[in-house]
Design a protein around this motif. Structure first.
Motif, PDB file in Angstrom:
ATOM      1  N   GLY B 213       0.734  -1.200  -0.152  1.00  0.00           N
ATOM      2  CA  GLY B 213      -0.031  -0.009  -0.073  1.00  0.00           C
ATOM      3  C   GLY B 213       0.883   1.254   0.153  1.00  0.00           C
ATOM      4  N   VAL B 214       2.176   1.200  -0.095  1.00  0.00           N
ATOM      5  CA  VAL B 214       2.859   2.499   0.011  1.00  0.00           C
ATOM      6  C   VAL B 214       2.950   3.222  -1.252  1.00  0.00           C
ATOM      7  CG1 VAL B 214       5.364   3.159  -0.022  1.00  0.00           C
ATOM      8  CG2 VAL B 214       4.590   1.672   1.730  1.00  0.00           C
ATOM      9  N   ILE B 215       2.712   4.503  -1.498  1.00  0.00           N
ATOM     10  CA  ILE B 215       2.345   5.281  -2.588  1.00  0.00           C
ATOM     11  C   ILE B 215       3.684   5.926  -2.916  1.00  0.00           C
ATOM     12  CG2 ILE B 215       1.345   7.069  -3.485  1.00  0.00           C
ATOM     13  CD1 ILE B 215      -0.627   6.982  -1.301  1.00  0.00           C
ATOM     14  N   VAL B 216       4.184   5.485  -4.473  1.00  0.00           N
ATOM     15  CA  VAL B 216       5.480   6.101  -4.589  1.00  0.00           C
ATOM     16  C   VAL B 216       5.159   7.110  -5.671  1.00  0.00           C
ATOM     17  CG1 VAL B 216       7.688   5.734  -6.051  1.00  0.00           C
ATOM     18  CG2 VAL B 216       6.964   4.083  -4.114  1.00  0.00           C
ATOM     19  N   LYS B 217       5.780   8.248  -5.610  1.00  0.00           N
ATOM     20  CA  LYS B 217       5.439   9.531  -6.544  1.00  0.00           C
ATOM     21  C   LYS B 217       6.824   9.915  -7.202  1.00  0.00           C
ATOM     22  CE  LYS B 217       1.258  11.367  -4.776  1.00  0.00           C
ATOM     23  NZ  LYS B 217       0.785  12.682  -4.485  1.00  0.00           N
ATOM     24  N   PRO B 218       6.912   9.305  -8.380  1.00  0.00           N
ATOM     25  CA  PRO B 218       8.134   9.673  -9.149  1.00  0.00           C
ATOM     26  C   PRO B 218       8.202  11.153  -9.805  1.00  0.00           C
ATOM     27  CG  PRO B 218       7.038   7.728 -10.317  1.00  0.00           C
ATOM     28  CD  PRO B 218       6.173   8.655  -9.263  1.00  0.00           C
ATOM     29  N   ASN B 219       9.050  11.831 -10.195  1.00  0.00           N
ATOM     30  CA  ASN B 219       9.102  13.154 -10.762  1.00  0.00           C
ATOM     31  C   ASN B 219       8.653  14.107  -9.541  1.00  0.00           C
ATOM     32  OD1 ASN B 219       9.915  12.150 -13.251  1.00  0.00           O
ATOM     33  ND2 ASN B 219       7.956  11.332 -13.520  1.00  0.00           N
ATOM     34  N   SER B 220       8.864  13.765  -8.489  1.00  0.00           N
ATOM     35  CA  SER B 220       8.360  14.895  -7.520  1.00  0.00           C
ATOM     36  C   SER B 220       9.637  15.267  -6.845  1.00  0.00           C
ATOM     37  CB  SER B 220       7.415  13.967  -6.558  1.00  0.00           C
ATOM     38  OG  SER B 220       6.289  13.504  -7.486  1.00  0.00           O
ATOM     39  N   ARG B 221       9.823  16.677  -6.814  1.00  0.00           N
ATOM     40  CA  ARG B 221      11.246  17.214  -6.161  1.00  0.00           C
ATOM     41  C   ARG B 221      10.906  17.804  -4.928  1.00  0.00           C
ATOM     42  NH1 ARG B 221      14.605  19.235 -10.428  1.00  0.00           N
ATOM     43  NH2 ARG B 221      15.982  17.387 -10.001  1.00  0.00           N
ATOM     44  N   VAL B 222      11.228  17.375  -3.704  1.00  0.00           N
ATOM     45  CA  VAL B 222      11.105  17.984  -2.673  1.00  0.00           C
ATOM     46  C   VAL B 222      11.956  19.451  -2.599  1.00  0.00           C
ATOM     47  CG1 VAL B 222      11.535  18.057  -0.023  1.00  0.00           C
ATOM     48  CG2 VAL B 222      10.362  16.097  -1.340  1.00  0.00           C
ATOM     49  N   LEU B 223      11.357  20.630  -2.232  1.00  0.00           N
ATOM     50  CA  LEU B 223      12.073  21.950  -2.256  1.00  0.00           C
ATOM     51  C   LEU B 223      12.449  22.285  -1.004  1.00  0.00           C
ATOM     52  CD1 LEU B 223       9.648  23.768  -4.888  1.00  0.00           C
ATOM     53  CD2 LEU B 223      11.907  22.489  -5.523  1.00  0.00           C
ATOM     54  N   LYS B 224      11.344  22.032   0.046  1.00  0.00           N
ATOM     55  CA  LYS B 224      11.647  22.820   1.260  1.00  0.00           C
ATOM     56  C   LYS B 224      10.826  21.716   2.283  1.00  0.00           C
ATOM     57  CE  LYS B 224      12.164  27.643   0.766  1.00  0.00           C
ATOM     58  NZ  LYS B 224      13.277  28.057   1.334  1.00  0.00           N
ATOM     59  N   ILE B 225      11.280  21.712   3.417  1.00  0.00           N
ATOM     60  CA  ILE B 225      10.697  20.924   4.681  1.00  0.00           C
ATOM     61  C   ILE B 225      10.265  21.994   5.550  1.00  0.00           C
ATOM     62  CG2 ILE B 225      10.924  19.419   6.723  1.00  0.00           C
ATOM     63  CD1 ILE B 225      13.269  17.851   5.275  1.00  0.00           C
ATOM     64  N   LYS B 226       8.862  21.900   5.750  1.00  0.00           N
ATOM     65  CA  LYS B 226       8.319  23.163   6.659  1.00  0.00           C
ATOM     66  C   LYS B 226       8.248  22.762   8.177  1.00  0.00           C
ATOM     67  CE  LYS B 226       6.719  26.618   4.655  1.00  0.00           C
ATOM     68  NZ  LYS B 226       7.527  27.661   4.640  1.00  0.00           N
ATOM     69  N   VAL B 227       8.431  23.471   8.838  1.00  0.00           N
ATOM     70  CA  VAL B 227       8.591  23.345  10.329  1.00  0.00           C
ATOM     71  C   VAL B 227       7.642  24.399  11.222  1.00  0.00           C
ATOM     72  CG1 VAL B 227      10.223  23.123  12.453  1.00  0.00           C
ATOM     73  CG2 VAL B 227      10.823  22.337  10.040  1.00  0.00           C
ATOM     74  N   TYR B 238       6.986  20.325  -2.419  1.00  0.00           N
ATOM     75  CA  TYR B 238       7.162  19.673  -3.634  1.00  0.00           C
ATOM     76  C   TYR B 238       6.763  19.875  -4.884  1.00  0.00           C
ATOM     77  CZ  TYR B 238       3.700  15.828  -4.225  1.00  0.00           C
ATOM     78  OH  TYR B 238       2.520  15.118  -4.441  1.00  0.00           O
ATOM     79  N   LEU B 239       7.517  19.821  -5.996  1.00  0.00           N
ATOM     80  CA  LEU B 239       7.245  20.165  -7.345  1.00  0.00           C
ATOM     81  C   LEU B 239       7.242  18.959  -8.299  1.00  0.00           C
ATOM     82  CD1 LEU B 239       7.090  23.140  -8.464  1.00  0.00           C
ATOM     83  CD2 LEU B 239       9.265  22.702  -9.411  1.00  0.00           C
ATOM     84  N   GLU B 240       5.608  18.899  -8.810  1.00  0.00           N
ATOM     85  CA  GLU B 240       5.806  17.964  -9.720  1.00  0.00           C
ATOM     86  C   GLU B 240       6.236  18.226 -11.074  1.00  0.00           C
ATOM     87  OE1 GLU B 240       1.450  17.106  -9.885  1.00  0.00           O
ATOM     88  OE2 GLU B 240       1.622  15.464  -8.462  1.00  0.00           O
ATOM     89  N   LYS B 241       6.437  17.146 -12.040  1.00  0.00           N
ATOM     90  CA  LYS B 241       7.008  17.383 -13.457  1.00  0.00           C
ATOM     91  C   LYS B 241       6.572  18.527 -14.075  1.00  0.00           C
ATOM     92  CE  LYS B 241       9.499  14.996 -16.970  1.00  0.00           C
ATOM     93  NZ  LYS B 241       9.522  13.866 -17.612  1.00  0.00           N
ATOM     94  N   ASN B 242       4.979  18.847 -13.780  1.00  0.00           N
ATOM     95  CA  ASN B 242       4.298  19.779 -14.465  1.00  0.00           C
ATOM     96  C   ASN B 242       4.503  21.127 -13.894  1.00  0.00           C
ATOM     97  OD1 ASN B 242       2.771  19.545 -12.538  1.00  0.00           O
ATOM     98  ND2 ASN B 242       0.974  18.454 -13.485  1.00  0.00           N
ATOM     99  N   LYS B 243       5.495  21.192 -12.880  1.00  0.00           N
ATOM    100  CA  LYS B 243       5.488  22.584 -12.209  1.00  0.00           C
ATOM    101  C   LYS B 243       4.506  22.814 -11.011  1.00  0.00           C
ATOM    102  CE  LYS B 243       9.485  23.770 -14.580  1.00  0.00           C
ATOM    103  NZ  LYS B 243      10.825  23.571 -14.092  1.00  0.00           N
ATOM    104  N   LYS B 244       3.674  21.897 -10.918  1.00  0.00           N
ATOM    105  CA  LYS B 244       2.592  22.211  -9.700  1.00  0.00           C
ATOM    106  C   LYS B 244       3.177  22.080  -8.556  1.00  0.00           C
ATOM    107  CE  LYS B 244      -1.221  19.378  -8.864  1.00  0.00           C
ATOM    108  NZ  LYS B 244      -2.376  18.836  -9.382  1.00  0.00           N
TER     109      LYS B 244
END
Lengths: 124, 525
Positions: B213-227, B238-244
């Protein structure tokens, strides 16, 4: 024969000569065009100026300038195509079989037992 | 910005991320893995493929600056004799690694105590042994029990063939009375295929995790961790390939982006409250970079030895010079590895580089004097931490999403230089004993920065380390680092096996303390 066809045939003849001079084959390995159809290279070069020049006249490979140009343009590409062809792969296997015919295979465990390894250098 | 929610978030799907994803997947929780690279069809990079050599020369080259793919980030290594090698895709660098799979030695965990160099780990080999065993089982490790260099390692798959070059070299080792042993390899032999199958992190763990059941999302680049204001990580942008751009809320975050990628994300998560980068109150984040400087020694033989066949990375190795011996003039030591030589295409390019091959009548003579007739050896040196060896964000070179790249500042220490030179000398002696006619050597080899360690090191105190013994950030308690960044020492062997064992150990800790972690009660023993 149309002039277009005769130009194509001249280009093909020239290219064949170039490729087989670059990779001429030996006792085991086939020459280039025995392993790879020349059409594959024509397709790959796809209307390159290099091919146009080959349509004009018979190439003289003893001219250094011509030879260097062929090596520059075809060099790396033809190596990849040649060595991934079935014919070259088969020939390499055959060569390997013959080269290793007289090499004795050793038993790894027997070799390991030969180590007179008594030093205590590991800190486990 | 779109909002999403998950219970556990894992950043990176390489060796460490995949292992933890599987280990945590048995919990009844929503687990999401974000991967900046794509999901690649295995047929494209299979090392059994005849295209293997071509792949290495193109999109599967280990140098990210050469590949320049959408998923890669620029790494400026101008200030380092060693450049970084990696791969960004689902499965991470295990897509193109060699599968050499040794464990660390027990002594690697306390180098400060026994040799007064480097730093001690907060756990030892025997604490990790159960996870090494579990990992070996999941991965399928070939090897031979009984190596005097290690405590007993059981349940190995049959060892790989050491080949003609291995046999020749084994005899030379025996003549010199030096230690050698067939390699531990993450390669399973298959009668059907005649060759070995080298699983990647996808086959080892990730496919099983996805089934759970683990979800793997390729093409998803993490930009920042929020605290949050209470020093609790709330999620990532994170940013998807379509820049969303997406904000993914998470209760627990695991960083598994390797020794460069992990500090990059943390440094890029700087804010007014964390001006030096997230989880960096110690100032140690990005420092202490260790790389395993590598020496290359090649022996030329007059006969064909089929050295281009066999185990991809290492057929056999020697730990004769692994432990400290004061007479050698340096501390700690190195592994000697027997490598596989190049196939015909790489051999051609190599010979061309040194102007040793010409097209025409001499073509095959030139090629066959080299191809399959050379024994390549590698000396893998243990590196030691130095705060000046560090990574920084490179704002001049950004990736496809506009995130800063990385700049490496790295120098070899005097200790490592002496070690490298000793290793090259010993390998020359070994190859000469084996009958090599010509020997060629150099080091450090440039594009060999595979094993990235030390950049978010573990320690007891938040004053001089980034994480505790369970990879938990001192500053942000629901943020865990599960990759090789946390290693306080580098060892002198390939790190994949230890990376995964450590990842399994940390995820076990998370499993055991889940209730407290989810409630953000972090005072746990």
């Amino acid at each position: 024969m149309s002039s277009k066809l005769s130009k194509y045939l001249l280009m093909k003849k020239n290219l064949k000569l170039i490729l087989n001079t670059m990779i001429p084959g030996d006792n085991y390995m086939p020459c280039f065009t025995k392993a790879v159809k020349v059409e594959k290279i024509i397709k790959r070069l796809n209307n390159d100026k290099f091919l146009d020049n080959l349509k004009k006249r018979e190439i003289n490979l003893s001219k250094k300038k011509n030879w260097d140009n062929c090596v520059k343009i075809l060099g790396s590409d033809i190596i990849e195509i040649y060595f991934t062809s079935n014919s070259a792969i088969k020939s390499l296997k055959l060569k390997k079989r013959d080269d290793l015919k007289n090499v004795k295979k050793e038993n790894m465990i027997k070799l390991l037992k030969e180590v007179k390894y008594k030093k205590k250098i590991f800190r486990n | 910005m779109v909002n999403e929610k998950t219970d556990i978030l894992i950043i990176g799907t390489g060796a460490s991320g995949a292992a933890s994803a599987w280990n945590l997947s048995k919990l009844n929780l929503k687990i999401t893995c974000l991967e900046q690279g794509p999901l690649i069809n295995k047929k494209k990079y299979s090392f059994n493929s005849i295209n293997r050599e071509i792949n290495k020369l193109n999109d599967f080259n280990p140098d990210p600056n050469y590949r320049k793919l959408h998923s890669d980030y620029p790494i400026n290594s101008d200030n380092s004799p060693i450049s970084i090698a990696n791969y960004n895709a689902v499965g991470g660098s295990t897509l193109i690694y060699s599968g050499h799979y040794p464990r660390f030695h027990p002594s690697d965990f306390y180098t400060k105590k026994i040799d007064n160099i480097g730093s001690n780990w907060l756990f030892n080999y025997y604490d990790l042994e159960k996870y090494y065993n579990l990992n070996d089982k999941m991965v399928g490790v070939s090897g031979l029990t009984g190596d005097p260099a290690y405590p007993k390692i059981k349940n190995l798959l049959p060892p790989l063939n050491i080949g003609y070059s291995g046999e020749l070299l084994a005899k030379a080792f025996n003549k010199l009375g030096w230690h050698w042993w067939p390699s531990y390899s993450a390669i399973k032999k298959s009668k059907k295929l005649k060759k070995g199958i080298r699983p990647t992190a996808v086959e080892m763990y990730l496919n099983k995790a996805i089934k759970n059941g683990v979800i793997v999302k390729p093409n998803s680049r993490v930009l920042k961790i929020k605290v949050s204001s209470k020093n609790i990580a709330t999620g990532v942008i994170y940013l998807e390939k379509n820049k969303k751009k997406i904000f993914l809320e998470a209760s627990i975050i695991l960083l598994a982006a390797n020794g460069i990628g992990t500090p990059r994300i943390l440094l890029n998560s700087s804010s007014k409250r964390y001006p030096k980068g997230l989880a960096n109150s110690s100032g140690q984040l990005g420092k202490n970079l260790m790389l395993h400087p590598l020496g290359y020694i090649e022996g030329h033989f007059k006969k064909f030895l089929a050295t281009n066949e066999g185990a991809e990375g290492c057929a056999l190795y020697s730990h004769e010079f692994y432990e400290t011996n004061k007479k050698r003039g340096f501390k700690r030591g190195y592994t000697i590895q027997l490598l596989k030589s190049t196939g015909p295409i790489e051999s051609f390019h190599y010979l061309k580089k040194f102007k040793k091959i010409n097209f025409g009548n001499s073509f095959f003579k030139n090629l066959f004097d080299y191809y399959g007739c050379t024994i390549p050896l590698a000396v893998i040196c243990e590196d030691t931490a130095n705060k000046n060896n560090c990574i920084q964000l490179d704002y001049k070179n950004k990736d496809s999403s506009g995130m800063p790249g990385i700049k490496i500042n790295y120098k070899l220490s005097k200790n490592t230089k002496k070690m490298l030179s000793h290793g090259i000398k010993q390998c020359k002696k070994l190859l000469k004993t084996a009958g090599a006619k010509e020997i060629f050597a150099f080091g450090p080899v440039r594009n060999t920065g595979w094993h990235l360690t030390g950049t978010a090191k573990m320690g007891r105190s938040k004053r001089n380390s980034v994480v505790n013994k369970f990879g938990q950030c001192h500053d942000v308690k629901n943020l865990f680092i599960i990759d090789s960044s946390i290693f306080p020492s580098s060892s002198g062997v390939n790190i994949a096996s230890t990376v995964q064992a450590v990842s399994l150990m940390i995820s076990d800790y998370i499993k055991k303390n889940l209730t407290k972690l989810k409630k953000n009660e972090f005072k746990i023993k």
